[in-house]
Design a protein around this motif. Sequence first.
Motif, PDB file in Angstrom:
ATOM      1  N   UNK A  48       0.811  -1.378   0.090  1.00 27.23           N
ATOM      2  CA  UNK A  48       0.068   0.055  -0.125  1.00 27.23           C
ATOM      3  C   UNK A  48       0.909   1.282  -0.128  1.00 27.23           C
ATOM      4  N   UNK A  49       2.230   1.315   0.366  1.00 28.36           N
ATOM      5  CA  UNK A  49       3.097   2.442   0.703  1.00 28.36           C
ATOM      6  C   UNK A  49       4.500   2.240  -0.136  1.00 28.36           C
ATOM      7  N   UNK A  50       4.496   1.202  -1.107  1.00 25.70           N
ATOM      8  CA  UNK A  50       5.456   0.946  -1.899  1.00 25.70           C
ATOM      9  C   UNK A  50       6.763   0.937  -0.933  1.00 25.70           C
ATOM     10  N   UNK A  51       6.830   0.175   0.179  1.00 23.97           N
ATOM     11  CA  UNK A  51       7.939   0.126   0.981  1.00 23.97           C
ATOM     12  C   UNK A  51       8.003  -1.251   1.403  1.00 23.97           C
ATOM     13  N   UNK A  52       9.389  -1.521   1.910  1.00 29.26           N
ATOM     14  CA  UNK A  52       9.401  -2.914   2.496  1.00 29.26           C
ATOM     15  C   UNK A  52      10.249  -2.605   3.848  1.00 29.26           C
ATOM     16  N   UNK A  53       9.998  -3.365   4.832  1.00 30.50           N
ATOM     17  CA  UNK A  53      10.686  -3.392   6.074  1.00 30.50           C
ATOM     18  C   UNK A  53      11.613  -4.649   6.080  1.00 30.50           C
ATOM     19  N   UNK A  54      13.053  -4.060   6.496  1.00 26.30           N
ATOM     20  CA  UNK A  54      14.013  -5.198   6.233  1.00 26.30           C
ATOM     21  C   UNK A  54      14.283  -5.415   7.725  1.00 26.30           C
ATOM     22  N   UNK A  55      14.107  -6.912   7.988  1.00 27.10           N
ATOM     23  CA  UNK A  55      14.549  -7.349   9.419  1.00 27.10           C
ATOM     24  C   UNK A  55      15.772  -8.291   8.991  1.00 27.10           C
ATOM     25  N   UNK A  56      16.839  -7.856   9.903  1.00 26.80           N
ATOM     26  CA  UNK A  56      18.096  -8.310   9.570  1.00 26.80           C
ATOM     27  C   UNK A  56      18.927  -8.817  10.914  1.00 26.80           C
ATOM     28  N   UNK A  57      19.843  -9.762  10.632  1.00 25.80           N
ATOM     29  CA  UNK A  57      20.558  -9.971  11.536  1.00 25.80           C
ATOM     30  C   UNK A  57      22.185  -9.689  11.324  1.00 25.80           C
TER      31      UNK A  57
END
Length: 151
Positions: A48-57
Amino acid sequence: MSEFDFGGRRASEFRQRGFWTLFAERHPEERPLMARRGPWFWQRGLPDFALVLSMYVAPAQNHVGVFFGRNEKFGATEAWSRLKPFQPAIEDRLKLRPEQSCEGLGINSLWRVNCFAEDNWPAMADWLVTEASRFERAVAEVLGEAGEAGS
């Protein structure tokens, strides 16, 4: 000590496949939301926002984190500059302490934890999903309000 050393452990020693397998088993709801995955990250798409949330280690730095990443196929480009005008409102909703953020990652949160200790992995996976969900809610509230104000 190089940037990839921590207490004699190298990032390459981290069993990243094992961690992301546990992550997917504990959080099967993330699989249909996945925009992209790599050895050190899992991206949740926010179409809906043309975004990605990156979850990282980041095992060499002894932390896990969440930030708005980049994913051209998903249309998530220039996220930091697009979110910059809304950053104070988003961060206000997140109520992050200064030590929870990493300079240079835009709106982000990190948790310092021993990533090599596999008994920490369940808590790390849960924290990533919880934090990504908090970020998603905050951005939806702020950008939703901005959209309503503009209409």
